[in-house]
Design a protein around this motif. Sequence first.
Motif, short mmCIF file in Angstrom:
data_model
loop_
_atom_site.label_atom_id
_atom_site.label_comp_id
_atom_site.label_asym_id
_atom_site.label_seq_id
_atom_site.Cartn_x
_atom_site.Cartn_y
_atom_site.Cartn_z
N ASP A 89 0.84 -1.19 0.00
CA ASP A 89 0.00 0.00 0.00
C ASP A 89 0.88 1.24 0.00
OD1 ASP A 89 -1.94 1.90 0.20
OD2 ASP A 89 -3.04 0.89 1.81
N LEU A 90 1.37 1.60 -1.19
CA LEU A 90 2.25 2.76 -1.30
C LEU A 90 1.49 4.06 -1.08
CD1 LEU A 90 4.45 1.71 -4.36
CD2 LEU A 90 4.85 1.33 -1.92
N ASP A 91 0.21 4.05 -1.37
CA ASP A 91 -0.59 5.26 -1.14
C ASP A 91 -0.66 5.58 0.35
OD1 ASP A 91 -2.47 7.36 -2.15
OD2 ASP A 91 -3.88 6.27 -0.87
N GLU A 92 -0.84 4.55 1.16
CA GLU A 92 -0.88 4.76 2.61
C GLU A 92 0.47 5.23 3.13
OE1 GLU A 92 -1.67 2.27 6.78
OE2 GLU A 92 -2.01 1.32 4.83
N LEU A 93 1.54 4.64 2.60
CA LEU A 93 2.89 5.06 3.00
C LEU A 93 3.12 6.52 2.65
CD1 LEU A 93 5.79 4.61 3.98
CD2 LEU A 93 6.33 3.70 1.71
N ASN A 94 2.71 6.93 1.46
CA ASN A 94 2.88 8.32 1.05
C ASN A 94 2.09 9.26 1.96
OD1 ASN A 94 3.83 10.38 -0.93
ND2 ASN A 94 1.65 10.58 -1.31
N SER A 95 0.87 8.86 2.28
CA SER A 95 0.04 9.69 3.17
C SER A 95 0.69 9.83 4.54
CB SER A 95 -1.36 9.07 3.32
OG SER A 95 -2.04 9.05 2.08
N ARG A 96 1.27 8.75 5.03
CA ARG A 96 1.91 8.79 6.35
C ARG A 96 3.09 9.76 6.31
NH1 ARG A 96 2.06 4.83 10.24
NH2 ARG A 96 -0.05 4.45 9.46
N ILE A 97 3.87 9.71 5.26
CA ILE A 97 5.03 10.59 5.16
C ILE A 97 4.60 12.05 5.10
CG2 ILE A 97 6.90 11.32 3.60
CD1 ILE A 97 7.39 8.39 2.98
#
Length: 357
Positions: free
Chosen positions: A189-197
């Motif tokens: 889930d790269l979208d979730e990772l990006n949102s977290r960053i």
Amino acid sequence: MFSLVNTYPNLQRYKKKLKYVTFSEKIFSISSEQEFNNIALEMFDFQMQKNSLYADFVNKLRSFRGSQQPMAETFDATFRPEHFTEIPCLPVEFFKNHNILIDGENTDQYFASSGTTGINTSKHFIADFNLYEKSFTKGFTYFWDSPENYVILALLPNYSEQQNSSLIYMMDSLIKQTQSPESGFFLDDLDELNSRIQQLKHKKIILFGVSYALLDFAEQYPQTLENTMVFETGGMKGRREELSKTELHKRLCEGFGVEKIYSEYGMTELLSQAYSKGENLFSCPPWMRVFTRPLTNPSGVEKHHVAGGINVIDLANYKSCPFIATQDLGKTFPDSTFEVLGRIEGSDVRGCSLLTE
């Protein structure tokens, strides 16, 4: 297993009482090269006394080295190295077919190396998980400061799918030590990772990932990461084309807007890690050393700046074997750093294979 250890009475010299219970205290307080050398030599005696497989390996190696005479006539029962680079290193392949533990230690708990289909993977039986946690925590702190000063984001999808991964165990512990609800693992889930960053702009971040996953993330979400250290480990795992370290780091730097990429060098068969602060030059914590051997002479020591097989001494690994001859190719330098060049040609392809220059 070889059976030489009971053949020669002089081997009883290794039966002296060693205060091995204090090794854990000793190794993590090493502060000089001389201290490391002294403890490494003491640990060699300990391994000869307590590790039957290692003792048999050393005895067989010494007996046959450079001689066609009968074994009993050439055995050197007084052999003791004077420097840690003279200590025989056990080929890492032994972990594929042997339960390597010192005498008296029994456990069914182990770490397993990642591997491709059809490859016989290594198993490192762990008698003391607290020792592993102490080693990787102190090593991390030695290079980067306490984990609680970071938010750690782990992008390790293939390792997360693997049972008994030493890397996942380490990252899980470090994530918990951050004491931050924002730290955690991410699969695909790269979208979730990006949102977290994006939510962590003003915090110190470590983004730790396998190479192919970091490339995917950098390409899908190009950005300028602030207050972020990007660590890569492992290879492409067959998911993408292989790249040189130079090209990999170039693409990641461009995708993440950072000046350099950090790296970790570790393996299932060890309990400690070396780290790179860029340019593929690794440094060891005080209780770990790397030297190289000539490819044509497994018992020799290669010169600095010359490619050879990487030997690792990891003193934290004393309950299995701290002296390991890997199948990695590298160079050492006078400042105690080393460079990883890739795999030795003809060696088994390990799941955590290293990129070549």
